[in-house]
Design a protein around this motif. Structure first.
Motif, short mmCIF file in Angstrom:
data_model
loop_
_atom_site.label_atom_id
_atom_site.label_comp_id
_atom_site.label_asym_id
_atom_site.label_seq_id
_atom_site.Cartn_x
_atom_site.Cartn_y
_atom_site.Cartn_z
N TYR A 99 31.44 38.67 37.98
CA TYR A 99 30.37 39.34 38.72
C TYR A 99 30.60 39.24 40.23
O TYR A 99 30.33 40.19 40.97
CB TYR A 99 29.03 38.72 38.35
CG TYR A 99 27.87 39.29 39.16
CD1 TYR A 99 27.30 40.51 38.84
CD2 TYR A 99 27.38 38.58 40.27
CE1 TYR A 99 26.26 41.04 39.60
CE2 TYR A 99 26.35 39.10 41.04
CZ TYR A 99 25.79 40.33 40.70
OH TYR A 99 24.77 40.84 41.47
N MET A 100 31.11 38.10 40.67
CA MET A 100 31.33 37.89 42.10
C MET A 100 32.67 38.43 42.58
O MET A 100 32.99 38.33 43.76
CB MET A 100 31.23 36.38 42.42
CG MET A 100 29.85 35.80 42.20
SD MET A 100 29.72 34.06 42.66
CE MET A 100 30.58 33.27 41.30
N SER A 101 33.47 38.98 41.66
CA SER A 101 34.81 39.43 42.07
C SER A 101 35.19 40.77 41.47
O SER A 101 36.29 40.95 40.97
CB SER A 101 35.85 38.37 41.68
OG SER A 101 35.79 38.13 40.27
N GLY A 102 34.28 41.73 41.50
CA GLY A 102 34.63 43.09 41.13
C GLY A 102 34.23 43.50 39.73
O GLY A 102 34.45 44.67 39.36
N GLY A 103 33.68 42.61 38.91
CA GLY A 103 33.23 42.97 37.58
C GLY A 103 34.36 43.47 36.70
O GLY A 103 35.46 42.90 36.65
N ALA A 104 34.10 44.60 35.98
CA ALA A 104 35.10 45.14 35.06
C ALA A 104 36.31 45.71 35.78
O ALA A 104 37.34 45.95 35.16
CB ALA A 104 34.47 46.20 34.18
N THR A 105 36.18 45.94 37.11
CA THR A 105 37.34 46.44 37.86
C THR A 105 38.32 45.33 38.19
O THR A 105 39.44 45.60 38.64
CB THR A 105 36.87 47.11 39.16
OG1 THR A 105 36.23 46.13 40.00
CG2 THR A 105 35.91 48.24 38.87
N ASN A 106 37.93 44.10 38.00
CA ASN A 106 38.83 42.97 38.22
C ASN A 106 39.96 43.04 37.20
O ASN A 106 39.71 43.15 35.99
CB ASN A 106 38.06 41.65 38.08
CG ASN A 106 38.87 40.45 38.53
OD1 ASN A 106 40.01 40.27 38.15
ND2 ASN A 106 38.24 39.61 39.34
N PRO A 107 41.19 42.98 37.65
CA PRO A 107 42.31 43.10 36.69
C PRO A 107 42.34 41.99 35.65
O PRO A 107 42.99 42.12 34.61
CB PRO A 107 43.54 43.07 37.59
CG PRO A 107 43.10 42.46 38.87
CD PRO A 107 41.66 42.85 39.04
N PHE A 108 41.65 40.87 35.91
CA PHE A 108 41.63 39.76 34.94
C PHE A 108 40.48 39.87 33.95
O PHE A 108 40.30 38.99 33.10
CB PHE A 108 41.54 38.42 35.67
CG PHE A 108 42.76 38.06 36.47
CD1 PHE A 108 43.90 37.57 35.86
CD2 PHE A 108 42.77 38.23 37.84
CE1 PHE A 108 45.02 37.24 36.59
CE2 PHE A 108 43.90 37.90 38.59
CZ PHE A 108 45.02 37.42 37.97
N ALA A 109 39.68 40.93 34.03
CA ALA A 109 38.49 41.04 33.18
C ALA A 109 38.80 40.95 31.68
O ALA A 109 38.04 40.32 30.92
CB ALA A 109 37.76 42.33 33.49
N PRO A 110 39.89 41.54 31.17
CA PRO A 110 40.15 41.44 29.72
C PRO A 110 40.47 40.03 29.22
O PRO A 110 40.63 39.83 28.01
CB PRO A 110 41.36 42.37 29.52
CG PRO A 110 41.33 43.30 30.67
CD PRO A 110 40.81 42.49 31.81
N ILE A 111 40.55 39.04 30.14
CA ILE A 111 40.87 37.68 29.69
C ILE A 111 39.77 37.11 28.81
O ILE A 111 39.95 36.11 28.11
CB ILE A 111 41.13 36.76 30.90
CG1 ILE A 111 41.98 35.56 30.48
CG2 ILE A 111 39.80 36.28 31.52
CD1 ILE A 111 42.46 34.72 31.64
#
Length: 427
Positions: A99-111
């Motif tokens: 939430y604090m680092s771009g949400g679903a646009t964060n490249p690490f989100a699928p982790i």
């Protein structure tokens, strides 16, 4: 951890502790990875991040990890609920970081898929599906609500809403497939382990029976000779003029010796095998009547036989089955029963024989260990072998033994034997 009365619970608790320790190790790796990533992005790539709150989340997870290790070191018991709560905390921390680092646009989100897989492996099925639903909802909400990343020129890129939706669908699809197959695989592995454990227990019981059989055979061999000698001596005494005046006492002694010889022959029943010698070809009703009549001679008026055998099938039996029934009736009588009923019927090729009494019944702890040797409420040497041997003998015939207490009082013992196992071969 102290060894509890229930080995199954002890095994589950031990596995839970090991899984929590494994989860703590994985969380430590994740914490180091988060910390390094935050510092590299903030100071290496010069991308603005809420450094304080994100480091606070990492510190909170580190505190949870330390508490978990201390809890395990003190012998704490870990259940599925404990593992589930620990993974929920990890889920909340990961969601907060994204939430604090771009949400679903964060490249690490699928982790988040990694946490779902870990949950599918460590948790019960319902817990795994709940974790999947939470991650899927969080991924969708993070697509709409998050703190945008202020990327410097050269790093910025636009992600269309359609692409974000496709990423969410891909996340949910992969997560569902992972949980579905991993839980199936885990269940199959648990069933395999349970099957192996049952086979190992059966092998140990059969080894115990073999050793008992060898001991019984040795005892029968040792006792056979003196009993035969006593039988011959008593026969000679009947011919002595001085003793012929009281033949009844000699007859009683001869009957006692004959009874001892019969018991010695029956000792071989302890081997747990339906022996091929002394087989009797008879009908099922005639066999049951013979067993119950012999037993009732010593305890008259206690037992009633109710058979619904129509027609009465022809069977081949030996003293092993008779001894099983005798032991069950004897157990009922020793349990202070004032009434014992034996009901027998045949349904779909299965002989269903049920013995019901109004005695004190089985202690609840014994019901969980029926079929194990030396598990008995009787305080005497050798007690607890009757049902153990019955279970193993019937198992070899393809049958089963079920034991329960009555609704109000007493016990109910049900023997299920395939009729084909006792049917004689055609001449």
């Amino acid at each position: 951890m102290p060894f509890p009365a229930d080995p199954a619970r002890y095994s589950a608790a031990l596995a839970g502790g090991r899984n929590m320790l494994l989860l703590s190790h994985l969380r430590l790796v994740a914490l180091l990875g988060q910390l390094v990533t935050i510092l590299v992005v903030r100071f290496g790539l010069n991308i603005s991040l809420p450094l304080g709150p994100m480091i606070a989340v990492v510190a909170a997870l580190a505190g949870l990890n330390i508490w978990s290790l201390v809890f395990l070191a003190r012998g704490g018991t870990v259940t599925n609920r404990g593992l589930f709560l620990a993974l929920l905390v990890d889920f909340a921390a990961l969601t907060a970081q994204f939430y604090m680092s771009g949400g679903a646009t964060n490249p690490f989100a699928p982790i988040g898929l990694l946490q779902i897989v870990i949950g599918a492996v460590l948790l019960e099925a319902w817990s795994s599906w709940v974790l999947l639903v939470l991650h899927s909802i969080a991924f969708g909400l993070l697509s709409l609500y998050h703190r945008p990343l202020a990327l410097p020129e050269g790093y910025a890129s636009a992600i269309s809403p359609v692409q974000l939706f496709a990423s969410w669908v891909n996340f949910v699809l992969v997560a569902v497939l992972l949980v579905f197959f991993v839980t199936r695989i885990s269940r199959n592995l648990r069933q395999r382990d349970a099957s192996i454990a049952r086979m190992q227990q059966q092998a140990a019981e059969e080894d115990h029976i073999v050793r008992m059989g060898l001991l019984a055979s040795g005892a029968a061999h040792e006792l056979g000779t003196p009993l035969s000698s006593l039988s011959v001596i008593l026969g000679d005494w009947r011919k002595q003029p001085a003793l012929a005046a009281d033949p009844e006492e000699i007859a009683e002694m001869q009957a006692a010796v004959a009874r001892c010889k019969d018991i010695v022959g029956g000792i071989l029943y302890a081997a747990g095998e339906a022996r091929g010698e002394d087989l009797e070809r008879t009908t099922l009703r005639h066999f049951l009547v013979a067993v119950t009549t012999t037993w009732s001679a010593q305890r008259p008026g206690l037992l009633t036989l109710d058979d619904k055998l129509d027609p009465d099938p022809e069977v081949v039996v030996d003293r092993t089955l008779a001894q099983i029934l005798t032991n069950i009736l004897e157990n009922a009588a020793e349990a202070e029963a004032s009434r014992i009923e034996m009901n027998v019927r045949i349904s779909e090729g299965i002989i269903d024989l049920t013995v019901t009494d109004d005695g004190v019944g089985f202690p609840p702890a014994m019901l969980e260990t029926i079929g194990q040797p030396y598990r008995s409420s009787k305080d005497r040497r050798g007690a607890g072998l009757g049902l153990f041997l019955a279970v193993n003998v019937l198992r070899k015939l393809g049958g089963t033994v079920a034991v329960r207490n009555g609704a109000v009082r007493g016990a109910v013992v049900t023997l299920m034997v395939p009729l084909a196992a006792l049917t004689p071969e055609p001449s």
